[in-house]
Each structure stands twice: as C-alpha cells, then as structure tokens.
Scaffold this active site. Structure first.
Site, PDB file in Angstrom:
ATOM      1  N   GLU A  80      40.419  69.210  48.853  1.00  0.00           N
ATOM      2  CA  GLU A  80      41.104  68.547  49.968  1.00  0.00           C
ATOM      3  C   GLU A  80      41.784  67.296  49.442  1.00  0.00           C
ATOM      4  O   GLU A  80      41.208  66.574  48.610  1.00  0.00           O
ATOM      5  CB  GLU A  80      40.133  68.065  51.061  1.00  0.00           C
ATOM      6  CG  GLU A  80      39.601  69.075  52.008  1.00  0.00           C
ATOM      7  CD  GLU A  80      38.692  68.456  53.081  1.00  0.00           C
ATOM      8  OE1 GLU A  80      37.995  69.231  53.732  1.00  0.00           O
ATOM      9  OE2 GLU A  80      38.680  67.218  53.255  1.00  0.00           O
TER      10      GLU A  80
ATOM     11  N   GLU B  76      44.647  68.702  64.386  1.00  0.00           N
ATOM     12  CA  GLU B  76      43.555  69.369  65.109  1.00  0.00           C
ATOM     13  C   GLU B  76      43.043  68.439  66.206  1.00  0.00           C
ATOM     14  O   GLU B  76      42.312  67.490  65.939  1.00  0.00           O
ATOM     15  CB  GLU B  76      42.432  69.738  64.133  1.00  0.00           C
ATOM     16  CG  GLU B  76      42.876  70.706  63.051  1.00  0.00           C
ATOM     17  CD  GLU B  76      41.815  70.938  61.987  1.00  0.00           C
ATOM     18  OE1 GLU B  76      40.748  71.487  62.331  1.00  0.00           O
ATOM     19  OE2 GLU B  76      42.046  70.549  60.826  1.00  0.00           O
TER      20      GLU B  76
ATOM     21  N   LYS C  51      39.205  67.669  66.629  1.00  0.00           N
ATOM     22  CA  LYS C  51      38.441  67.175  65.469  1.00  0.00           C
ATOM     23  C   LYS C  51      37.639  65.948  65.876  1.00  0.00           C
ATOM     24  O   LYS C  51      38.164  65.022  66.502  1.00  0.00           O
ATOM     25  CB  LYS C  51      39.409  66.837  64.332  1.00  0.00           C
ATOM     26  CG  LYS C  51      38.754  66.734  62.977  1.00  0.00           C
ATOM     27  CD  LYS C  51      38.786  68.043  62.212  1.00  0.00           C
ATOM     28  CE  LYS C  51      37.883  68.003  61.007  1.00  0.00           C
ATOM     29  NZ  LYS C  51      38.412  67.213  59.931  1.00  0.00           N
TER      30      LYS C  51
ATOM     31  N   GLU D 167      41.319  61.667  62.027  1.00  0.00           N
ATOM     32  CA  GLU D 167      40.966  63.061  61.713  1.00  0.00           C
ATOM     33  C   GLU D 167      41.847  64.071  62.451  1.00  0.00           C
ATOM     34  O   GLU D 167      41.995  65.210  62.010  1.00  0.00           O
ATOM     35  CB  GLU D 167      39.495  63.322  62.051  1.00  0.00           C
ATOM     36  CG  GLU D 167      38.505  62.574  61.187  1.00  0.00           C
ATOM     37  CD  GLU D 167      38.432  63.110  59.761  1.00  0.00           C
ATOM     38  OE1 GLU D 167      38.745  64.300  59.554  1.00  0.00           O
ATOM     39  OE2 GLU D 167      38.077  62.337  58.859  1.00  0.00           O
TER      40      GLU D 167
END
Length: 340
Positions: A261, A312, A315, A321
């Site tokens: 990541e 997202e 999240k 995030e």
C-alpha cells in the site's frame, strides 16, 4: 544465413529479457468499504480497461474472485486479521486454502497471500492478533505445499513503518527491540520459503506526523535536490530502504519487499488535498515505472500497490481514510495516472 536472419535470431534470444523489462509493477488496492461502489465485475473491467495488472483485495470475496477468473490481473489476497486465530488450526487452514485458493487458482492469478495487515504487538489496534500470525502462516504454507502450489503462491504478512526505529538516515534503521521476538521468526519464515515481505509505505503519515522536519516536496517527489543528511531525493525511497536495512540486520538479506500500500488522501486532514494527492500518485507511479529502484537497491523494480481504487465512504477511523481513491465511485479517473 544473412544479416536479417541474424537480427531476427538475436531479437528472439533477447525477447524474454525484453518482456521482463516490461513487467507491470504498479497495482491498485481494491477496498470495498463503500455503499456507492460499482459491482465487482465492473471494477475488474475497470482494472482491465486501464491496464492495471495487479490488485490487492482484503478478504477472499467470492464475487470478486469469480470476476477475476481468466483475467491477467495478479493479486495479493489478504487473510483478514479477524480470521487469523482460526487458521492456527491446521485443518481450518487447509480448508481455507481449498475454499479460497485452490477453487480459483490458476484461473485467478493469486500471487501472494497476506496473513494479516499491520499486525504488531506494539500497535494497540492489532496487538491482539500478533500471537496468531506465525502459526497461521506456517499452516497456510503447509496447505499450499500439500496442493503443490507453494512455488507459485507465496505466504507473507503486511508490516508498517511503526515496527522500525532509528530510521534516519535509512541505513541506521533496525526493528524495534521490543518487537524482535515477534518479527525475527517471521523474517526467518520468509527467508526459508523465498517469500517477500509486504510493507505499507506512507510518506503522508511521516509528513503529517512531523511537518517541521519532513518537507512536503521531499514527501511528494518534487524536492529539487537531495536531502543533506541522507542523500535521498524522496521520502518513499528512504522509507522503503529503511525496511530493507532493518531486514538485512535481522538476517533477511535476500528477502524482497513488495509495497502493498502507498497513497495520499485528497481531503479530511492536515496535508490532505487534491493537489498533493495528485502530485503524489502521479510521481510515485512514474518513479516506480522508471525502474530505477532505490539508492540501496538500484535498478530493482519496486512492485507497488496504490491505495486505493475508490474513495470509500464507509471507511472507519480518521476522516482521511475515506479519501484515498484514484477513481471516483462512478468509475471516472480522479487523477490522470497512466498505469500502462
């Protein structure tokens, strides 16, 4: 037997090496914590349409795995942290491998199994899972061997930069003393099984955590000169090499690191903006595709997975995030990244 024939023979001889040079080293993580995301089949089509040939998924979701059948997309498949304890039972591990690996492979190009994400006794959010990592890795490895696929599919786990100390300059980096009892046996496992270490590398967090000492251009690949204390031109290389130096001091000299990541949020917190995120993703993509490696590993392709495919909206945790996507949920590109 003329010069044209000779040229053709030479090209054929070189072709395998030329193909190796063309290895696609940029992947994208497919997180699914959103209520407005496209269907898995549409997502896999989006990967194909954009020439993204590597993908990480965070659990063995059958709909996603079925959508990947017959594609050329290679994947990292995570065993979620909450599943690790169950896989300390060898029979459960064998069943897990049969259900989630053997049922799909090789039609689905599973490359790595990541047993846990950022699990560490020193990380309060994941410390509870630390005792299960190594037994689960061993059991999954044995199950893969029983099915004869241990050379094609490699078992690893995902580390993060918090397991290191003395990271500046990078060549001083070591694993934290209080974590060595946890990490060294994992390093030994990786070395014995010719598996890579998976690592999440986030210059964003280093910058956000210490903006007085970490210059934004150094984190975004835009600093014109080298850092005077280390000679490094960007923070990503410094953070990756710190992991390599720590591995070597733990007798992991031949272990490769895959960046599982790396990303930069476009909103939600300090330093998070569309401009910074665009700069980071485009420059990281270009840096990796150039194939120049890092100062400690020059010329070594850095297999890297951008986090993440979409913003997202469900999240949990920090507001940032929710804002790591390189595509919008409507499948439009958020940034002009050329993946091919």
């Amino acid at each position: 037997f003329n010069s044209s024939t000779m040229a053709i023979l030479l090209l054929v001889a070189l072709l395998p090496n030329l193909l190796i040079l063309g290895v696609q080293s940029i992947g994208v993580c497919y997180g699914r914590n959103g209520n407005n995301l496209p269907s898995p089949q549409d997502v896999i089509n989006l990967y194909k349409d954009n020439g993204i040939t590597n993908l990480r998924i965070y659990d063995p979701n059958p709909e996603v795995l079925n959508a990947l059948r017959g594609s050329n997309v290679e994947i990292i498949l995570d065993i979620p942290n909450y599943n690790l304890q169950a896989l300390t039972d060898p029979n459960a591990a064998t069943n897990w491998v049969h259900t989630n690996i053997i049922n799909y492979f090789p039609s689905v190009k599973i490359k790595y199994i990541a047993a846990g994400n950022e699990v560490s006794p020193g990380f309060p959010q994941t410390a509870q899972f630390a005792p299960f990592i190594l037994p689960a890795m061993h059991n999954v490895q044995r199950a893969l061997a029983a099915y004869g696929v241990q050379n094609q599919i490699k078992v690893s786990t995902v580390m993060y930069s918090g397991v290191l100390t003395n990271t500046y300059p990078p060549w001083n980096a070591i694993f934290r003393d209080d974590l060595k009892g946890f990490i060294v046996p994992i390093v030994q496992f990786l070395a014995q099984n010719d598996s890579p270490l998976l690592a999440n590398i986030y210059p964003y967090f280093a910058y956000r955590g210490d903006p007085a000492h970490v210059a934004l251009p150094y984190a975004l690949f835009t600093q014109p000169g080298a850092d005077p204390g280390s000679g490094y031109h960007n923070l990503f290389d410094a953070m990756l090499d710190a992991q390599y130096y720590a591995l070597e001091k733990a007798d992991g000299n031949n272990i490769e690191i895959v960046v599982a990541e790396s990303g930069w949020p476009s909103d939600g917190g300090f330093g998070a903006s569309m401009e910074n995120a665009r700069t980071y993703y485009i420059n990281l993509n270009n840096h990796v595709k150039l194939g120049g490696g890092t100062p400690h590993k020059p010329g070594k392709v850095i297999e890297t997975y951008l986090f993440a495919m979409f913003d997202e909206n469900l999240k949990e945790g920090d507001e940032t995030e929710k804002h790591y996507g390189v595509f919008y949920p409507n499948k439009a590109k958020k940034y002009n990244i050329n993946f091919q």
